[in-house]
Design an enzyme around this catalytic site. Structure first.
Site, PDB file in Angstrom:
ATOM      1  CD  GLU A   6      -2.944  -1.030   2.382  1.00  0.00           C
ATOM      2  OE1 GLU A   6      -2.831  -0.107   3.207  1.00  0.00           O
ATOM      3  OE2 GLU A   6      -3.858  -1.850   2.421  1.00  0.00           O
ATOM      4  CD  GLU A  44      -2.907  -5.970   4.353  1.00  0.00           C
ATOM      5  OE1 GLU A  44      -3.709  -5.148   4.835  1.00  0.00           O
ATOM      6  OE2 GLU A  44      -1.691  -5.758   4.264  1.00  0.00           O
TER       7      GLU A  44
END
Ligand code: BG6
Length: 465
Positions: free
Chosen positions: A168, A366
């Site tokens: 991210e 995730e």
């Protein structure tokens, strides 16, 4: 009638975590400080209940038994990250031999347990000494990252065949340079753009090092490609949503998968006067070093509408000067985290990758649900009955299954996270794990109901409902 949700035989089932959130620094063992260690020393009050990164789940001490527990729960893969500041205490130069031993051993233990290690190189944890030099703002730190990456490939590449440059990377941009949620707590759009650009370049340079070493597996990046949904079909709402998508998704997604920045994004930044400093040769590196595989983190959608009020004339420029966030009536919320739950979002992401990103090999890297005070769900056997987590996972897996039937190249599912870990500013407020961790007696881990349920899903390669 019950419907069966079957997954391919070689589907990757497991969990994900990160160094700063699970290792713990009680035993620094030569580790240097990361920005989290520094920020906690400076402002402990910013962290929930004043709990900092030194008290995370102590994987550093307990990894052998933790890996055995993963095995018991049927994991076929596990993603963790290497701590840059553990391996290079100064961020550069000298390697910490204890870190090499530790990561070697973790990898060996995983392989011995039949669990494939997925290794990520950067998860929000800049070495503090490099942040002092400007962190991702500084081109020199970008080169340091590729050196660090190369070192990891050299030490561990003989046993790891799934690598990820960053997790991210938009988050340090937003949280560190726009919204005051990560160190260095700046609010500066110009710097944010430069930091984002340098992160992309750092990833491409690391991929370049990987390719130079030769065939040691696949390399990718993990992105939170949060889908943007417009409030309505009105052109102003549509435009707002497209801008949010360009800034928060396509910036990293197009650069990582296609090697280019969307021309609409470049034009937007140009019009705003915020183009980053770019060297021509960097653009070639980005173009030539795209990823083999994409990790998709998905928690919540981004809902957007056209701006309703003009920003304060003296307010520093923010992305929210271009669109407003939209709170859709009737949306389902996880109240502990304040995030919307919208399972179909994962399907929309996968279809978008199929149709616009040459159906790149990907996996759900995730997905998860953080819940506060889970002890209230303890049953008589001492097991946390987290039925809400089981429902959450099922809801998402059904859409992943649907995407598979429609030809999406999705190879696995990793829950965030294996055992309850430290969630940055939220510390231990919300728990995400399949396994609960007793914070007082750190070594005590107890599998939650969802952990045993997931074990069955893995064994049967799916579930019925
Ligand atoms: C992901 C991050 O975005 O969300 C994790 O990769 C993080 O590091 C997870 O822990 C959950 O978010 P939070 O803020 O509740 O911990």
């Amino acid at each position: 009638m019950l419907k069966s949700y079957e997954f391919p035989n070689d589907f990757w089932w497991g969990t994900a975590s990160s160094a700063a959130q699970m290792e713990g620094n009680d035993a620094m063992d030569g580790k240097g400080k990361s920005i989290w260690d520094h920020w906690y020393e400076k402002e402990p009050q910013r962290f929930h209940n004043g709990i900092g990164p030194q008290r995370t789940s102590q994987f550093y001490q307990h990894y052998k038994s933790d890996v055995l527990l993963m095995k018991e729960l049927g994991h076929t893969s596990f993603r963790f990250s290497i701590s840059w500041s553990r391996l290079f205490p100064e961020g550069t130069g000298r390697v910490n031999p204890k870190a090499v031993d530790f990561y070697n051993d973790v990898i060996d233990e995983l392989i011995k347990a039949g669990i494939e290690p997925f290794v990520n190189l950067y998860h929000f944890d800049m070495p503090f000494l490099l942040q002092e030099k400007g962190g991702w703002e500084n081109r020199e730190v970008v080169s340091e990252f590729s050196r660090y990456a190369r070192t990891c490939f050299e030490y561990f590449g003989n046993r790891v065949s799934k690598w990820f440059t960053q997790n991210e990377p938009i988050v340090p941009v937003e949280a560190g340079y726009l919204y005051d949620m990560h160190y260095p707590n700046q609010i500066d759009f110009k710097k944010a753009v430069q930091v984002g650009y340098h992160s992309i370049l750092a990833s491409a340079l690391a991929i370049n090092e990987f390719r130079k070493i030769g065939e040691i597996g696949k390399i990718g990046i993990i992105l939170n490609v949060t889908p943007s949904y417009a409030r309505s079909q009105h052109p102003a709402d549509q435009k707002a949503s497209r801008i949010a998508d360009l800034l928060f998704n396509r910036s990293f997604l197009d650069a990582s998968v296609k090697g280019v920045f969307p021309s609409e994004l470049v034009q937007l930044l140009k019009d705003l006067g915020y183009l980053p400093k770019v060297r021509k040769e960097d653009l070639i590196i980005i173009q030539e070093n795209t990823v083999d595989i994409l990790g998709v983190n998905y928690y919540q959608p981004r809902r957007v509408k056209a701006k309703e009020n003009l920003p304060h004339p003296q307010a520093p420029f923010m992305p929210e000067h271009l669109f407003d966030h939209y709170e859709m009536p009737g949306r389902r919320i996880n109240p502990y985290r304040g995030w919307e739950i919208y399972e179909k979002g994962i399907y929309d992401i996968l279809i978008n990758l199929r149709d616009h990103y040459h159906n790149i090999e990907c996996f759900v890297s995730e997905n998860g649900m953080g819940v506060e005070n889970e002890e209230r769900f303890l049953n008589e056997e001492g097991v946390i009955e987290d039925n809400y987590r089981i429902e959450f996972i099922k809801g998402h897996l059904k859409w992943v299954n649907q995407a598979l039937t429609e030809g999406c190249n999705v190879k696995g599912y990793h829950l965030w996270t294996f055992m309850d870990n430290w969630s940055w500013l939220n510390a231990y407020k919300n728990r995400y794990g399949f396994v609960s961790v007793n914070l007082e007696k750190q070594s005590e881990r107890t599998v939650k109901k969802s952990g045993w349920w997931f074990k069955r899903v893995i064994k049967e390669n799916g579930f019925m409902e």
